[in-house]
Write a protein that holds these residues in place. Structure first.
Motif, PDB file in Angstrom:
ATOM      1  N   THR A   1       0.831  -1.204   0.000  1.00 10.81           N
ATOM      2  CA  THR A   1       0.000   0.000   0.000  1.00 10.81           C
ATOM      3  C   THR A   1       0.865   1.252   0.000  1.00 10.81           C
ATOM      4  O   THR A   1       2.044   1.217   0.357  1.00 10.81           O
ATOM      5  CB  THR A   1      -0.927   0.042   1.239  1.00 10.81           C
ATOM      6  OG1 THR A   1      -0.123  -0.012   2.408  1.00 10.81           O
ATOM      7  CG2 THR A   1      -1.918  -1.109   1.233  1.00 10.81           C
ATOM      8  N   LYS A   2       0.228   2.345  -0.385  1.00  4.73           N
ATOM      9  CA  LYS A   2       0.910   3.641  -0.376  1.00  4.73           C
ATOM     10  C   LYS A   2       1.104   4.105   1.061  1.00  4.73           C
ATOM     11  O   LYS A   2       0.417   3.658   1.973  1.00  4.73           O
ATOM     12  CB  LYS A   2       0.068   4.687  -1.122  1.00  4.73           C
ATOM     13  CG  LYS A   2      -0.092   4.402  -2.579  1.00  4.73           C
ATOM     14  CD  LYS A   2      -0.987   5.436  -3.221  1.00  4.73           C
ATOM     15  CE  LYS A   2      -1.231   5.079  -4.670  1.00  4.73           C
ATOM     16  NZ  LYS A   2      -2.217   5.948  -5.295  1.00  4.73           N
ATOM     17  N   ARG A   3       2.006   5.039   1.209  1.00  5.13           N
ATOM     18  CA  ARG A   3       2.217   5.668   2.516  1.00  5.13           C
ATOM     19  C   ARG A   3       0.955   6.457   2.870  1.00  5.13           C
ATOM     20  O   ARG A   3       0.351   7.092   2.020  1.00  5.13           O
ATOM     21  CB  ARG A   3       3.443   6.587   2.440  1.00  5.13           C
ATOM     22  CG  ARG A   3       3.796   7.220   3.750  1.00  5.13           C
ATOM     23  CD  ARG A   3       5.135   7.944   3.721  1.00  5.13           C
ATOM     24  NE  ARG A   3       5.236   8.888   2.620  1.00  5.13           N
ATOM     25  CZ  ARG A   3       6.225   8.895   1.722  1.00  5.13           C
ATOM     26  NH1 ARG A   3       7.180   7.998   1.777  1.00  5.13           N
ATOM     27  NH2 ARG A   3       6.255   9.797   0.769  1.00  5.13           N
TER      28      ARG A   3
ATOM     29  N   LEU B   1       8.265   8.009   6.223  1.00  3.97           N
ATOM     30  CA  LEU B   1       8.500   6.566   6.215  1.00  3.97           C
ATOM     31  C   LEU B   1       7.324   5.863   6.877  1.00  3.97           C
ATOM     32  O   LEU B   1       6.939   6.203   8.000  1.00  3.97           O
ATOM     33  CB  LEU B   1       9.778   6.223   6.977  1.00  3.97           C
ATOM     34  CG  LEU B   1      11.075   6.830   6.447  1.00  3.97           C
ATOM     35  CD1 LEU B   1      12.197   6.651   7.455  1.00  3.97           C
ATOM     36  CD2 LEU B   1      11.439   6.197   5.117  1.00  3.97           C
ATOM     37  N   THR B   2       6.772   4.874   6.216  1.00  2.00           N
ATOM     38  CA  THR B   2       5.682   4.095   6.788  1.00  2.00           C
ATOM     39  C   THR B   2       6.168   3.376   8.038  1.00  2.00           C
ATOM     40  O   THR B   2       7.255   2.794   8.048  1.00  2.00           O
ATOM     41  CB  THR B   2       5.164   3.073   5.757  1.00  2.00           C
ATOM     42  OG1 THR B   2       4.655   3.791   4.642  1.00  2.00           O
ATOM     43  CG2 THR B   2       4.072   2.193   6.335  1.00  2.00           C
ATOM     44  N   GLY B   3       5.376   3.453   9.106  1.00  2.00           N
ATOM     45  CA  GLY B   3       5.703   2.754  10.342  1.00  2.00           C
ATOM     46  C   GLY B   3       6.734   3.445  11.210  1.00  2.00           C
ATOM     47  O   GLY B   3       7.232   2.858  12.166  1.00  2.00           O
ATOM     48  N   VAL B   4       7.051   4.692  10.879  1.00  9.56           N
ATOM     49  CA  VAL B   4       8.037   5.445  11.661  1.00  9.56           C
ATOM     50  C   VAL B   4       7.410   6.771  12.077  1.00  9.56           C
ATOM     51  O   VAL B   4       6.875   7.499  11.239  1.00  9.56           O
ATOM     52  CB  VAL B   4       9.323   5.717  10.846  1.00  9.56           C
ATOM     53  CG1 VAL B   4      10.294   6.573  11.650  1.00  9.56           C
ATOM     54  CG2 VAL B   4       9.974   4.415  10.410  1.00  9.56           C
TER      55      VAL B   4
ATOM     56  N   ASN C   1       7.302  -2.202  -3.133  1.00 13.41           N
ATOM     57  CA  ASN C   1       6.580  -0.955  -3.372  1.00 13.41           C
ATOM     58  C   ASN C   1       5.868  -0.416  -2.139  1.00 13.41           C
ATOM     59  O   ASN C   1       5.350   0.696  -2.161  1.00 13.41           O
ATOM     60  CB  ASN C   1       5.526  -1.129  -4.462  1.00 13.41           C
ATOM     61  CG  ASN C   1       6.120  -1.277  -5.826  1.00 13.41           C
ATOM     62  OD1 ASN C   1       7.281  -0.985  -6.046  1.00 13.41           O
ATOM     63  ND2 ASN C   1       5.327  -1.742  -6.767  1.00 13.41           N
ATOM     64  N   HIS C   2       5.808  -1.197  -1.074  1.00 14.25           N
ATOM     65  CA  HIS C   2       5.057  -0.761   0.113  1.00 14.25           C
ATOM     66  C   HIS C   2       5.601   0.544   0.662  1.00 14.25           C
ATOM     67  O   HIS C   2       6.806   0.739   0.769  1.00 14.25           O
ATOM     68  CB  HIS C   2       5.115  -1.836   1.202  1.00 14.25           C
ATOM     69  CG  HIS C   2       4.305  -1.498   2.397  1.00 14.25           C
ATOM     70  ND1 HIS C   2       2.931  -1.585   2.406  1.00 14.25           N
ATOM     71  CD2 HIS C   2       4.652  -1.030   3.616  1.00 14.25           C
ATOM     72  CE1 HIS C   2       2.477  -1.192   3.584  1.00 14.25           C
ATOM     73  NE2 HIS C   2       3.494  -0.856   4.338  1.00 14.25           N
ATOM     74  N   GLY C   3       4.688   1.465   0.986  1.00 18.72           N
ATOM     75  CA  GLY C   3       5.076   2.738   1.567  1.00 18.72           C
ATOM     76  C   GLY C   3       5.481   3.788   0.554  1.00 18.72           C
ATOM     77  O   GLY C   3       6.007   4.830   0.918  1.00 18.72           O
ATOM     78  N   ARG C   4       5.200   3.517  -0.738  1.00 22.50           N
ATOM     79  CA  ARG C   4       5.539   4.513  -1.771  1.00 22.50           C
ATOM     80  C   ARG C   4       4.757   5.778  -1.507  1.00 22.50           C
ATOM     81  O   ARG C   4       3.690   5.752  -0.881  1.00 22.50           O
ATOM     82  CB  ARG C   4       5.257   3.959  -3.164  1.00 22.50           C
ATOM     83  CG  ARG C   4       3.785   3.667  -3.419  1.00 22.50           C
ATOM     84  CD  ARG C   4       3.585   2.861  -4.697  1.00 22.50           C
ATOM     85  NE  ARG C   4       2.224   2.363  -4.776  1.00 22.50           N
ATOM     86  CZ  ARG C   4       1.768   1.281  -4.179  1.00 22.50           C
ATOM     87  NH1 ARG C   4       2.575   0.541  -3.449  1.00 22.50           N
ATOM     88  NH2 ARG C   4       0.520   0.910  -4.306  1.00 22.50           N
TER      89      ARG C   4
END
Length: 175
Positions: free
Chosen positions: A109-111, A119-122, A170-173
């Motif tokens: 998934t996208k960010r 950053l995803t998850g940060v 691609n996760h977090g694009r």
């Protein structure tokens, strides 16, 4: 009552008769003129303004084009979900589609648009004045990966966890 397998066979015949799927471009084309509009050779379907996905009406029912692409290519619908690998909901090229579970789809998934760290998850933890890192490693919950002094260390921990738990590259694009 018509059994599901029989319904799928009837639908497959109808799809083959009504539509042509170009697996390189990802577009469907009408194979015959239709009452009230579409003519032979025109692009089939429409893009929903609500979801951003392409839909095509067949036998009185609306189908997502990405699921119809699987149906067209494999003669059956995928059991769970279809992922657009590049995240573009209208890109229905065969090379851009893959069968996945719901959790597998969520790992590409996208960010989130509310993300402020980039950053995803940060995220920044104000109490500890450190970067906090977490990941969805199990169904229905987050796993805390730790607190880090630098964003670079936090990013490294997150990326390592993504690799460990099978996240798509691609996760977090960006949104």
């Amino acid at each position: 009552v018509v059994p599901k397998l029989m319904k799928d066979l009837l639908l497959f015949d109808a799809v083959q008769d009504l539509l042509h799927y170009n697996s390189v471009t990802g577009r469907f084309y009408w194979m015959r003129d239709r009452q009230g509009g579409a003519q032979f050779g025109t692009v089939a379907g429409y893009v929903s303004s609500n979801t951003g996905y392409s839909y095509i009406g067949v036998m009185g029912k609306k189908y997502p084009a990405h699921r119809l692409a699987f149906f067209y290519m494999e003669e059956k619908f995928p059991p769970e979900e279809v992922d657009h690998i590049n995240g573009v909901r209208t890109d229905n090229r065969w090379s851009n589609l893959r069968k996945v579970t719901k959790s597998g789809n969520m790992r590409n998934t996208k960010r989130n648009c509310k993300n402020s760290s980039g950053l995803t998850g940060v995220s920044w933890n104000k109490l500890t004045e450190k970067w906090e890192v977490y990941i969805a490693a199990r169904q229905g919950g987050r796993t805390h990966l730790g607190l880090f002094l630098t964003l670079l260390d936090a990013a490294s921990a997150r990326k390592s966890a993504e690799n460990l738990f099978g996240y798509h590259p691609n996760h977090g694009r960006p949104v």
